[in-house]
Design a protein around this motif. Structure first.
Motif, PDB file in Angstrom:
ATOM      1  N   GLN A 320      15.783  -4.992 -28.837  1.00  0.00           N
ATOM      2  CA  GLN A 320      15.748  -5.026 -27.376  1.00  0.00           C
ATOM      3  C   GLN A 320      14.336  -4.766 -26.847  1.00  0.00           C
ATOM      4  OE1 GLN A 320      18.656  -2.035 -26.455  1.00  0.00           O
ATOM      5  NE2 GLN A 320      20.390  -3.447 -26.603  1.00  0.00           N
ATOM      6  N   SER A 321      13.619  -3.878 -27.510  1.00  0.00           N
ATOM      7  CA  SER A 321      12.253  -3.555 -27.101  1.00  0.00           C
ATOM      8  C   SER A 321      11.341  -4.769 -27.229  1.00  0.00           C
ATOM      9  CB  SER A 321      11.709  -2.391 -27.935  1.00  0.00           C
ATOM     10  OG  SER A 321      10.376  -2.103 -27.598  1.00  0.00           O
ATOM     11  N   VAL A 322      11.508  -5.529 -28.318  1.00  0.00           N
ATOM     12  CA  VAL A 322      10.718  -6.748 -28.496  1.00  0.00           C
ATOM     13  C   VAL A 322      11.018  -7.739 -27.372  1.00  0.00           C
ATOM     14  CG1 VAL A 322      10.381  -8.775 -29.975  1.00  0.00           C
ATOM     15  CG2 VAL A 322      10.482  -6.496 -30.996  1.00  0.00           C
ATOM     16  N   GLU A 323      12.288  -7.894 -27.069  1.00  0.00           N
ATOM     17  CA  GLU A 323      12.684  -8.856 -26.038  1.00  0.00           C
ATOM     18  C   GLU A 323      12.191  -8.453 -24.651  1.00  0.00           C
ATOM     19  OE1 GLU A 323      16.882  -8.852 -26.554  1.00  0.00           O
ATOM     20  OE2 GLU A 323      16.824  -9.964 -28.453  1.00  0.00           O
ATOM     21  N   LYS A 324      12.161  -7.156 -24.370  1.00  0.00           N
ATOM     22  CA  LYS A 324      11.756  -6.648 -23.056  1.00  0.00           C
ATOM     23  C   LYS A 324      10.268  -6.342 -22.977  1.00  0.00           C
ATOM     24  CE  LYS A 324      16.239  -4.407 -22.163  1.00  0.00           C
ATOM     25  NZ  LYS A 324      16.904  -3.094 -21.906  1.00  0.00           N
ATOM     26  N   ASN A 325       9.625  -6.265 -24.145  1.00  0.00           N
ATOM     27  CA  ASN A 325       8.218  -5.837 -24.222  1.00  0.00           C
ATOM     28  C   ASN A 325       8.037  -4.490 -23.519  1.00  0.00           C
ATOM     29  OD1 ASN A 325       5.515  -5.978 -24.950  1.00  0.00           O
ATOM     30  ND2 ASN A 325       4.935  -7.020 -23.054  1.00  0.00           N
ATOM     31  N   ALA A 326       8.933  -3.553 -23.862  1.00  0.00           N
ATOM     32  CA  ALA A 326       8.926  -2.237 -23.214  1.00  0.00           C
ATOM     33  C   ALA A 326       9.662  -1.243 -24.103  1.00  0.00           C
ATOM     34  CB  ALA A 326       9.588  -2.297 -21.846  1.00  0.00           C
ATOM     35  N   PRO A 327       9.383   0.049 -23.954  1.00  0.00           N
ATOM     36  CA  PRO A 327      10.136   1.060 -24.693  1.00  0.00           C
ATOM     37  C   PRO A 327      11.611   1.027 -24.283  1.00  0.00           C
ATOM     38  CG  PRO A 327       8.155   2.013 -23.734  1.00  0.00           C
ATOM     39  CD  PRO A 327       8.311   0.658 -23.123  1.00  0.00           C
ATOM     40  N   VAL A 328      12.483   1.367 -25.229  1.00  0.00           N
ATOM     41  CA  VAL A 328      13.930   1.390 -24.969  1.00  0.00           C
ATOM     42  C   VAL A 328      14.458   2.775 -25.341  1.00  0.00           C
ATOM     43  CG1 VAL A 328      16.163   0.469 -25.682  1.00  0.00           C
ATOM     44  CG2 VAL A 328      14.239  -1.084 -25.322  1.00  0.00           C
ATOM     45  N   ALA A 329      15.137   3.419 -24.391  1.00  0.00           N
ATOM     46  CA  ALA A 329      15.779   4.696 -24.672  1.00  0.00           C
ATOM     47  C   ALA A 329      16.967   4.441 -25.573  1.00  0.00           C
ATOM     48  CB  ALA A 329      16.224   5.364 -23.363  1.00  0.00           C
ATOM     49  N   LEU A 330      17.152   5.324 -26.554  1.00  0.00           N
ATOM     50  CA  LEU A 330      18.202   5.107 -27.538  1.00  0.00           C
ATOM     51  C   LEU A 330      19.561   5.457 -26.949  1.00  0.00           C
ATOM     52  CD1 LEU A 330      18.137   4.110 -30.464  1.00  0.00           C
ATOM     53  CD2 LEU A 330      18.398   6.468 -31.194  1.00  0.00           C
ATOM     54  N   ALA A 331      20.495   4.540 -27.092  1.00  0.00           N
ATOM     55  CA  ALA A 331      21.867   4.787 -26.661  1.00  0.00           C
ATOM     56  C   ALA A 331      22.587   5.501 -27.789  1.00  0.00           C
ATOM     57  CB  ALA A 331      22.562   3.460 -26.339  1.00  0.00           C
ATOM     58  N   GLY A 332      23.033   6.704 -27.542  1.00  0.00           N
ATOM     59  CA  GLY A 332      23.660   7.493 -28.608  1.00  0.00           C
ATOM     60  C   GLY A 332      25.158   7.389 -28.573  1.00  0.00           C
ATOM     61  N   GLY A 333      25.768   8.290 -29.314  1.00  0.00           N
ATOM     62  CA  GLY A 333      27.226   8.382 -29.334  1.00  0.00           C
ATOM     63  C   GLY A 333      27.854   7.611 -30.468  1.00  0.00           C
ATOM     64  N   GLU A 334      28.956   8.169 -30.971  1.00  0.00           N
ATOM     65  CA  GLU A 334      29.700   7.512 -32.049  1.00  0.00           C
ATOM     66  C   GLU A 334      31.074   7.086 -31.569  1.00  0.00           C
ATOM     67  OE1 GLU A 334      29.580   9.531 -35.864  1.00  0.00           O
ATOM     68  OE2 GLU A 334      27.723  10.528 -35.330  1.00  0.00           O
TER      69      GLU A 334
END
Length: 334
Positions: A320-334
């Motif tokens: 997602q970061s490559v596609e957005k050219n921006a940092p991505v906050a990690l979505a957590g949870g199981e």
């Protein structure tokens, strides 16, 4: 291991490169386990001294206690779930699936049926990397501030493999994401990735990427930097460095020999090992021994389903970061 333990009866699904490695190790170097049955879609070249069958027959076999899954990624979740419903413990090569939702569904089934599930992140069992982890855990590095991982293959895999692999991050870099978490002992909160196609050929045809740099930011703002390439002409390049408040430790490439030749035109030495199975053969044996021991002793496996999900979460965030050219906050949870 206690002498009165019965042999763990194992079935293996998928006798490709990794499957053959696990088969050989269990048959010849792990006396605490026995291969009861194997299954592969390609019937040619299967070992003659063990029973054959399809995957469904193997999972249902009454004598099998645990199943080693080395089949294509798109089969992993279904096989793991069926094993769980039949009470079979599982060792599964990574990733568990290419879909985060599917991984979560499978882990829910695993928990419902209370089986052991271990993921094949073999680099955790490499003696060199274990030594660095020990230095971190014993405080010799101090507060770890930065981890640097270099992971480069000597050549890209086939177009067919690339098209079904899930892409560089889920197929290759996922090992490095797991290693970063393992060495740091912390969780990732942000991912920033840049990637390109620089070698062309099979990678371009498959619509994948072959070169990437990923920065991981952990919960305490420490970082890891990972660089990947699908094509390092000099061999299988595997290096790791840990830097902290008390010092630094690093692991260099394994080579066929340690000679260094000095002459009037310069200095020469052996190239790094050229294939991942040469570099990590011992780690594959060590991880399988750990799986067998965990099941027999009814202890938690050293690399569980949660580890697989967390590595996959980082991989998806990197894409997602490559596609957005921006940092991505990690979505957590199981």
């Amino acid at each position: 291991m206690k002498a009165n333990f019965m042999q763990l009866k194992i079935g293996i699904i998928g006798l490709g490169r990794i499957g053959k490695i696990h088969y050989s190790h269990i048959r010849h170097q792990i006396p605490e386990a026995e291969v009861v049955m194997v299954s592969d879609v390609d019937k040619n070249g299967l070992p003659r001294d063990v029973k054959h069958g399809n995957a469904e027959e193997l999972i249902a076999h009454p004598d099998i206690d645990a199943v080693v899954i080395c089949s294509p990624t798109d089969t992993h979740s279904a096989y793991v779930e069926e094993c769980a419903r039949r009470g079979k413990h599982v060792f599964c090569e990574k990733p568990l699936d290419l879909s985060l939702a599917r991984i979560r569904e499978t882990l829910k089934v695993v928990r419902q049926h209370n089986i052991q599930l271990m993921l094949g992140f073999n680099r955790r069992f490499d003696a060199n990397f274990v030594k660095l982890k020990t230095l971190v855990d014993t405080g010799k590095i101090g507060d770890v501030q930065l981890v640097k991982i270099t992971s480069r293959d000597p050549a890209p895999p086939s177009v067919a493999y690339l098209k079904s692999s899930g892409g560089l991050f889920l197929d290759m870099t996922i090992h490095d994401f797991d290693m970063a978490r393992y060495v740091m002992g912390k969780e990732v909160k942000e991912v920033y990735a840049a990637a390109s196609v620089l070698t062309g050929g099979a990678v371009a045809e498959a619509g994948d990427i072959d070169t990437a740099v990923v920065t991981l930011k952990f919960e305490d703002d420490s970082m890891a930097v990972i660089d990947n390439s699908r094509k390092a002409v000099y061999g299988y390049d595997q290096r790791l460095e840990v830097f902290g408040s008390k010092g630094m430790a690093h692991v260099e490439n394994n080579k066929p020999d340690s000679h260094v030749y000095y002459h009037e035109e310069g200095v020469a030495s052996a190239l790094p090992l050229h294939f991942f199975m040469d570099r990590y053969t011992t780690s594959y044996l060590t991880e399988m021994k750990a799986f067998v021991r965990s099941v027999q002793e009814k202890q938690p496996v050293p690399v569980g389903g949660s580890d697989g999900l967390k590595a996959a979460l980082i991989a998806v965030a990197a894409q997602q970061s490559v596609e957005k050219n921006a940092p991505v906050a990690l979505a957590g949870g199981e």
